[in-house]
Motif scaffolding. Structure first.
Motif, PDB file in Angstrom:
ATOM      1  N   GLU A  58       0.864  -1.172   0.000  1.00 36.71           N
ATOM      2  CA  GLU A  58       0.000   0.000   0.000  1.00 36.71           C
ATOM      3  C   GLU A  58       0.902   1.224   0.000  1.00 36.71           C
ATOM      4  OE1 GLU A  58      -3.958  -1.275   2.406  1.00 36.71           O
ATOM      5  OE2 GLU A  58      -2.180  -0.890   3.619  1.00 36.71           O
ATOM      6  N   ALA A  59       0.423   2.291  -0.581  1.00 40.99           N
ATOM      7  CA  ALA A  59       1.168   3.543  -0.629  1.00 40.99           C
ATOM      8  C   ALA A  59       0.264   4.681  -0.185  1.00 40.99           C
ATOM      9  CB  ALA A  59       1.677   3.800  -2.044  1.00 40.99           C
ATOM     10  N   ALA A  60       0.882   5.752   0.254  1.00 40.33           N
ATOM     11  CA  ALA A  60       0.141   6.950   0.656  1.00 40.33           C
ATOM     12  C   ALA A  60       0.996   8.166   0.324  1.00 40.33           C
ATOM     13  CB  ALA A  60      -0.177   6.919   2.151  1.00 40.33           C
ATOM     14  N   TYR A  61       0.400   9.133  -0.316  1.00 44.37           N
ATOM     15  CA  TYR A  61       1.107  10.376  -0.620  1.00 44.37           C
ATOM     16  C   TYR A  61       1.152  11.254   0.618  1.00 44.37           C
ATOM     17  CZ  TYR A  61       0.589   9.017  -5.486  1.00 44.37           C
ATOM     18  OH  TYR A  61       0.643   8.342  -6.673  1.00 44.37           O
ATOM     19  N   THR A  62       2.284  11.908   0.824  1.00 44.63           N
ATOM     20  CA  THR A  62       2.451  12.861   1.921  1.00 44.63           C
ATOM     21  C   THR A  62       2.953  14.168   1.319  1.00 44.63           C
ATOM     22  OG1 THR A  62       4.782  12.366   2.367  1.00 44.63           O
ATOM     23  CG2 THR A  62       3.139  10.967   3.455  1.00 44.63           C
ATOM     24  N   PRO A  63       2.980  15.241   2.079  1.00 47.08           N
ATOM     25  CA  PRO A  63       3.508  16.497   1.542  1.00 47.08           C
ATOM     26  C   PRO A  63       4.969  16.385   1.083  1.00 47.08           C
ATOM     27  CG  PRO A  63       2.250  16.917   3.524  1.00 47.08           C
ATOM     28  CD  PRO A  63       2.369  15.424   3.398  1.00 47.08           C
ATOM     29  N   ASP A  64       5.733  15.455   1.686  1.00 47.56           N
ATOM     30  CA  ASP A  64       7.151  15.320   1.361  1.00 47.56           C
ATOM     31  C   ASP A  64       7.475  14.203   0.386  1.00 47.56           C
ATOM     32  OD1 ASP A  64       7.833  17.422   3.127  1.00 47.56           O
ATOM     33  OD2 ASP A  64       7.754  16.025   4.820  1.00 47.56           O
ATOM     34  N   GLY A  65       6.529  13.317   0.103  1.00 49.35           N
ATOM     35  CA  GLY A  65       6.810  12.195  -0.780  1.00 49.35           C
ATOM     36  C   GLY A  65       5.762  11.120  -0.697  1.00 49.35           C
ATOM     37  N   VAL A  66       6.226   9.865  -0.507  1.00 50.02           N
ATOM     38  CA  VAL A  66       5.326   8.718  -0.495  1.00 50.02           C
ATOM     39  C   VAL A  66       5.737   7.754   0.613  1.00 50.02           C
ATOM     40  CG1 VAL A  66       4.505   6.745  -1.857  1.00 50.02           C
ATOM     41  CG2 VAL A  66       4.974   8.899  -2.977  1.00 50.02           C
ATOM     42  N   LEU A  67       4.742   7.201   1.300  1.00 50.30           N
ATOM     43  CA  LEU A  67       4.966   6.142   2.280  1.00 50.30           C
ATOM     44  C   LEU A  67       4.557   4.821   1.641  1.00 50.30           C
ATOM     45  CD1 LEU A  67       3.324   7.756   5.434  1.00 50.30           C
ATOM     46  CD2 LEU A  67       5.768   7.576   4.937  1.00 50.30           C
ATOM     47  N   ILE A  68       5.285   3.743   1.957  1.00 50.08           N
ATOM     48  CA  ILE A  68       4.960   2.414   1.462  1.00 50.08           C
ATOM     49  C   ILE A  68       4.943   1.466   2.656  1.00 50.08           C
ATOM     50  CG2 ILE A  68       5.686   0.521  -0.046  1.00 50.08           C
ATOM     51  CD1 ILE A  68       7.163   2.587  -1.725  1.00 50.08           C
ATOM     52  N   ARG A  69       3.966   0.544   2.674  1.00 45.16           N
ATOM     53  CA  ARG A  69       3.887  -0.437   3.752  1.00 45.16           C
ATOM     54  C   ARG A  69       3.335  -1.747   3.215  1.00 45.16           C
ATOM     55  NH1 ARG A  69      -1.343   1.731   7.250  1.00 45.16           N
ATOM     56  NH2 ARG A  69      -2.918   1.137   5.719  1.00 45.16           N
ATOM     57  N   ASP A  70       3.519  -2.801   3.985  1.00 47.36           N
ATOM     58  CA  ASP A  70       2.968  -4.121   3.690  1.00 47.36           C
ATOM     59  C   ASP A  70       1.504  -4.102   4.112  1.00 47.36           C
ATOM     60  OD1 ASP A  70       2.184  -6.806   3.694  1.00 47.36           O
ATOM     61  OD2 ASP A  70       4.082  -7.504   4.518  1.00 47.36           O
ATOM     62  N   SER A  71       0.601  -4.436   3.218  1.00 45.49           N
ATOM     63  CA  SER A  71      -0.831  -4.371   3.533  1.00 45.49           C
ATOM     64  C   SER A  71      -1.230  -5.357   4.635  1.00 45.49           C
ATOM     65  CB  SER A  71      -1.673  -4.631   2.286  1.00 45.49           C
ATOM     66  OG  SER A  71      -1.444  -5.932   1.804  1.00 45.49           O
ATOM     67  N   LYS A  72      -0.466  -6.423   4.802  1.00 47.54           N
ATOM     68  CA  LYS A  72      -0.783  -7.400   5.842  1.00 47.54           C
ATOM     69  C   LYS A  72      -0.326  -6.921   7.227  1.00 47.54           C
ATOM     70  CE  LYS A  72       1.583 -10.706   3.957  1.00 47.54           C
ATOM     71  NZ  LYS A  72       2.213  -9.849   2.963  1.00 47.54           N
ATOM     72  N   ARG A  73       0.577  -5.959   7.268  1.00 52.16           N
ATOM     73  CA  ARG A  73       1.118  -5.452   8.529  1.00 52.16           C
ATOM     74  C   ARG A  73       0.978  -3.931   8.545  1.00 52.16           C
ATOM     75  NH1 ARG A  73       6.873  -7.004   9.475  1.00 52.16           N
ATOM     76  NH2 ARG A  73       6.323  -6.362  11.576  1.00 52.16           N
ATOM     77  N   SER A  74      -0.244  -3.465   8.537  1.00 52.41           N
ATOM     78  CA  SER A  74      -0.493  -2.027   8.419  1.00 52.41           C
ATOM     79  C   SER A  74       0.083  -1.213   9.575  1.00 52.41           C
ATOM     80  CB  SER A  74      -1.984  -1.751   8.277  1.00 52.41           C
ATOM     81  OG  SER A  74      -2.677  -2.223   9.404  1.00 52.41           O
ATOM     82  N   SER A  75       0.302  -1.831  10.731  1.00 51.41           N
ATOM     83  CA  SER A  75       0.908  -1.094  11.842  1.00 51.41           C
ATOM     84  C   SER A  75       2.411  -1.332  11.914  1.00 51.41           C
ATOM     85  CB  SER A  75       0.250  -1.490  13.166  1.00 51.41           C
ATOM     86  OG  SER A  75       0.448  -2.869  13.405  1.00 51.41           O
ATOM     87  N   GLY A  76       2.952  -2.070  10.952  1.00 44.48           N
ATOM     88  CA  GLY A  76       4.374  -2.383  10.919  1.00 44.48           C
ATOM     89  C   GLY A  76       5.198  -1.247  10.335  1.00 44.48           C
ATOM     90  N   PRO A  77       6.435  -1.537   9.987  1.00 42.78           N
ATOM     91  CA  PRO A  77       7.330  -0.493   9.458  1.00 42.78           C
ATOM     92  C   PRO A  77       6.850   0.073   8.127  1.00 42.78           C
ATOM     93  CG  PRO A  77       8.361  -2.651   9.315  1.00 42.78           C
ATOM     94  CD  PRO A  77       7.059  -2.836  10.034  1.00 42.78           C
ATOM     95  N   ARG A  78       7.257   1.297   7.891  1.00 43.61           N
ATOM     96  CA  ARG A  78       6.921   1.997   6.641  1.00 43.61           C
ATOM     97  C   ARG A  78       8.195   2.496   5.997  1.00 43.61           C
ATOM     98  NH1 ARG A  78       2.146   5.859   9.055  1.00 43.61           N
ATOM     99  NH2 ARG A  78       0.830   4.159   9.759  1.00 43.61           N
ATOM    100  N   LEU A  79       8.204   2.516   4.707  1.00 43.89           N
ATOM    101  CA  LEU A  79       9.314   3.058   3.943  1.00 43.89           C
ATOM    102  C   LEU A  79       8.882   4.421   3.441  1.00 43.89           C
ATOM    103  CD1 LEU A  79      12.087   2.669   2.584  1.00 43.89           C
ATOM    104  CD2 LEU A  79      10.875   1.610   0.675  1.00 43.89           C
ATOM    105  N   GLU A  80       9.685   5.433   3.682  1.00 46.43           N
ATOM    106  CA  GLU A  80       9.355   6.788   3.230  1.00 46.43           C
ATOM    107  C   GLU A  80      10.295   7.179   2.105  1.00 46.43           C
ATOM    108  OE1 GLU A  80       8.725  11.289   4.977  1.00 46.43           O
ATOM    109  OE2 GLU A  80       9.332   9.683   6.322  1.00 46.43           O
ATOM    110  N   LEU A  81       9.710   7.546   0.967  1.00 48.35           N
ATOM    111  CA  LEU A  81      10.478   7.952  -0.202  1.00 48.35           C
ATOM    112  C   LEU A  81      10.227   9.418  -0.516  1.00 48.35           C
ATOM    113  CD1 LEU A  81       9.661   4.939  -2.536  1.00 48.35           C
ATOM    114  CD2 LEU A  81      11.739   5.275  -1.208  1.00 48.35           C
ATOM    115  N   SER A  82      11.256  10.084  -0.972  1.00 49.75           N
ATOM    116  CA  SER A  82      11.075  11.462  -1.429  1.00 49.75           C
ATOM    117  C   SER A  82      10.292  11.436  -2.740  1.00 49.75           C
ATOM    118  CB  SER A  82      12.438  12.126  -1.661  1.00 49.75           C
ATOM    119  OG  SER A  82      13.089  11.521  -2.772  1.00 49.75           O
ATOM    120  N   ARG A  83       9.778  12.579  -3.128  1.00 51.95           N
ATOM    121  CA  ARG A  83       9.046  12.650  -4.408  1.00 51.95           C
ATOM    122  C   ARG A  83       9.943  12.254  -5.567  1.00 51.95           C
ATOM    123  NH1 ARG A  83       5.061  17.819  -4.257  1.00 51.95           N
ATOM    124  NH2 ARG A  83       4.219  17.433  -2.196  1.00 51.95           N
TER     125      ARG A  83
END
Length: 66
Positions: A28-53
């Motif tokens: 799953e991904a989510a746009y933020t003001p600074d870029g994009v967050l990515i996470r495993d859909s099975k572990r929604s409360s787990g770690p997230r990867l944050e990427l710049s735009r």
């Protein structure tokens, strides 16, 4: 009145249109003001990867078209 951190931005998560019907391997991904967050859909409360735009744009440009 609290002086703590302001409320966290609540990202709006979405699944890739390439996810298909396979529920075991999905990101799953989510746009933020600074870029994009990515996470495993099975572990929604787990770690997230944050990427710049810029990093996200390079990633998407490298994904082959279906």
């Amino acid at each position: 009145m609290s002086v703590g951190q302001p409320p966290a931005h609540r990202p709006k998560w979405f699944k890739s249109s390439y996810s298909g019907g396979n529920a075991t391997e999905c990101l799953e991904a989510a746009y933020t003001p600074d870029g994009v967050l990515i996470r495993d859909s099975k572990r929604s409360s787990g770690p997230r990867l944050e990427l710049s735009r810029r990093a996200w744009a390079h990633f998407v440009a490298g994904v082959p078209a279906r």
